[in-house]
Write an enzyme that holds these catalytic residues in place. Structure first.
Site, PDB file in Angstrom:
ATOM      1  CB  CYS A 155       1.695 -29.813   5.789  1.00 42.40           C
ATOM      2  SG  CYS A 155       1.620 -28.972   7.303  1.00 42.40           S
TER       3      CYS A 155
ATOM      4  CB  CYS B  11       6.600 -24.806   7.330  1.00 38.63           C
ATOM      5  SG  CYS B  11       7.350 -25.663   8.732  1.00 38.63           S
TER       6      CYS B  11
ATOM      7  CB  CYS C  14       8.540 -30.782   4.875  1.00 40.83           C
ATOM      8  SG  CYS C  14       7.874 -31.613   6.741  1.00 40.83           S
TER       9      CYS C  14
ATOM     10  CG  ASP D 273      25.879 -42.052  15.732  1.00 43.44           C
ATOM     11  OD1 ASP D 273      26.033 -41.325  14.705  1.00 43.44           O
ATOM     12  OD2 ASP D 273      24.919 -42.110  16.526  1.00 43.44           O
TER      13      ASP D 273
ATOM     14  CB  CYS E 251      22.811 -37.678  10.749  1.00 44.34           C
ATOM     15  SG  CYS E 251      23.990 -36.590  11.411  1.00 44.34           S
TER      16      CYS E 251
END
Length: 437
Positions: free
Chosen positions: A77, A83, A86, A369, A395
């Site tokens: 990218c 940015c 990522c 969760d 997560c």
């Protein structure tokens, strides 16, 4: 008084990257302290400028790459670097996959936990994210829309994106035009977009209520883009306001009869990719004992990501969630499907009021969760309970490993873990883990 200059601040030094840290920065050593340098790979030798303190060491800004380490690739990218969406597109595919799975292995090792099995990393494809929280800013006559810059509130105006589904990316240009009418110079906003099975569900977070012309523009935008639902929420206010609904946004969360359709609340949390959601759901079911079960508790259930699939394996299910709007969406879907009998719900903030061991008595399995902070208090009560089977979804490998340590010390055996990379080129890793007594 003369301000003291921090030792090392602004100095240029030569370092060699020794490894990639948990947040994706390369880690070197200078003067006995770690130096964190973004967009590097192990083996890079480079000159850096020490720009500030970080985690007991220094943040280093690359000045010159002297020698390149192995495993580097050309980032796909053009926005990579500024940015903040990522962090590690510079890693080639093999190096990236090893680093990502290593986040889990390192977290387990720090807690001295052994799992019977850690499955290979499951990965979603690029350009598969169906849900995104986009930052918006009006600068002069220009509207910027995309993600925030790394460690900054500035917005990277996206001309391309390798994580968003093409349908989501296609919304950016018409959104720029809409925000050009809704925002004044210097104002900022957010747009939470979710692709559902009946169309896009879009929530605008605005600095103030739109005027009549703004509302008319929003309605025309929703019709032109064939949105399922368009809502707006004013900063500081708790309830979104509907601006238009052409049809109910729905997601199929599985369950009896081929699946239950749930309409999440505006901006409500759902898994960022459909493929990742399916992987998590299948892993949760696979971690349960074979055959049908009596009672299952689904803690931190959201709007039902796992609830209905679990109910297909159980005689009854208790769904517990602190977000009352999400829980109401789950309950409405259950009632429409005729499941009000075997399905029970409980609005409850489990971080402040976890289910106690006596409340957990009689459950054959518990699935939990939690958010990124984990579920320390709930894990402690589970460890003191007699529930034979526990499935953790997480997560955050670090908070998961801490909670897993509590369960293991309480007599549970960690049988298997399935790691899932649902956020390519980031330090975010999800997982499903099965525990048995």
């Amino acid at each position: 008084m003369r301000r003291r200059t921090r030792a090392g601040g602004g100095r240029q030094v030569e370092v060699t990257i020794e490894g990639i840290g948990g947040r994706g920065d390369g880690v070197a050593t200078w003067d006995g302290k770690p130096v964190f340098v973004a967009q590097t790979v192990a083996g890079d030798r480079l000159k850096v400028r020490l720009t500030g303190e970080k985690a007991g060491g220094w943040r280093g800004e690359p000045v010159e790459l002297i020698e390149e380490g192995p495993g580097r690739q050309e980032p796909p990218c053009a926005h990579f670097g500024p940015c903040g969406a990522c962090q590690v597109q510079q890693l080639d595919d093999r190096l990236y996959a090893d680093w990502k799975r290593g986040l889990l292995l390192d977290a387990l090792a720090r807690q001295e936990i052994e799992a019977a099995e850690v499955a290979p990393l499951v990965r979603v494809a690029p350009r598969s994210r169906r849900r995104a929280n986009l930052a918006v800013a009006r600068v002069g006559r220009q509207v910027l829309i995309g993600f925030h810059e790394r460690m900054s509130s500035h917005v990277v105006d996206l001309a391309e994106c390798h994580v968003l589904r093409p349908e989501l990316f296609a919304l950016l240009e018409p959104l720029r035009a809409l925000f050009g009418l809704l925002l004044r110079e210097g104002e900022t906003a957010e747009a939470t977009a979710t692709l559902t099975e009946s169309g896009c569900d879009l929530l605008l977070l605005l600095p103030r209520s739109p005027d009549l012309a703004g509302r008319e523009a929003a309605t025309a935008f929703a019709e032109a883009q064939d949105l399922a639902r368009l809502s707006a929420q004013i900063r500081g206010e708790s309830e979104p306001e509907p601006l238009g609904q052409r049809r109910a946004p729905v997601l199929n969360f599985g369950g009896p009869g081929g699946g239950i359709l749930v309409s999440p609340p505006p901006g409500g949390f759902v898994q960022p990719t459909a493929e990742g959601e399916t992987t998590l759901r299948e892993a949760v079911l696979a971690a349960l004992p074979d055959g049908s079960l009596g009672r299952i508790a689904d803690l931190y259930c959201g709007c039902g990501t796992f609830s209905f699939a679990l109910l297909a394996r159980a005689g009854s299910l208790l769904a517990v969630e602190g977000d009352e709007a999400a829980l109401a969406a789950l309950w409405a879907a259950g009632r429409r499907a005729g499941l009000a009998g075997p399905l029970a719900i409980a609005p409850r903030d489990l971080a402040r009021q976890p289910l106690r061991p006596e409340e957990l008595a009689g459950f054959d399995a518990v699935v939990f969760d939690p958010p990124r902070a984990g579920a320390r208090e709930q894990a402690e009560h589970l460890a003191a309970s007699g529930v034979p089977s526990v499935v953790a979804v997480s997560c955050n490998p670090v908070s998961f490993a801490r909670d897993a340590r509590i369960l293991v010390e309480g007599g549970y055996r960690l049988e298997q873990i399935v790691p899932l990379d649902q956020f390519p080129w980031t330090a975010h890793l999800e997982l499903v883990a099965g525990f048995r007594r």
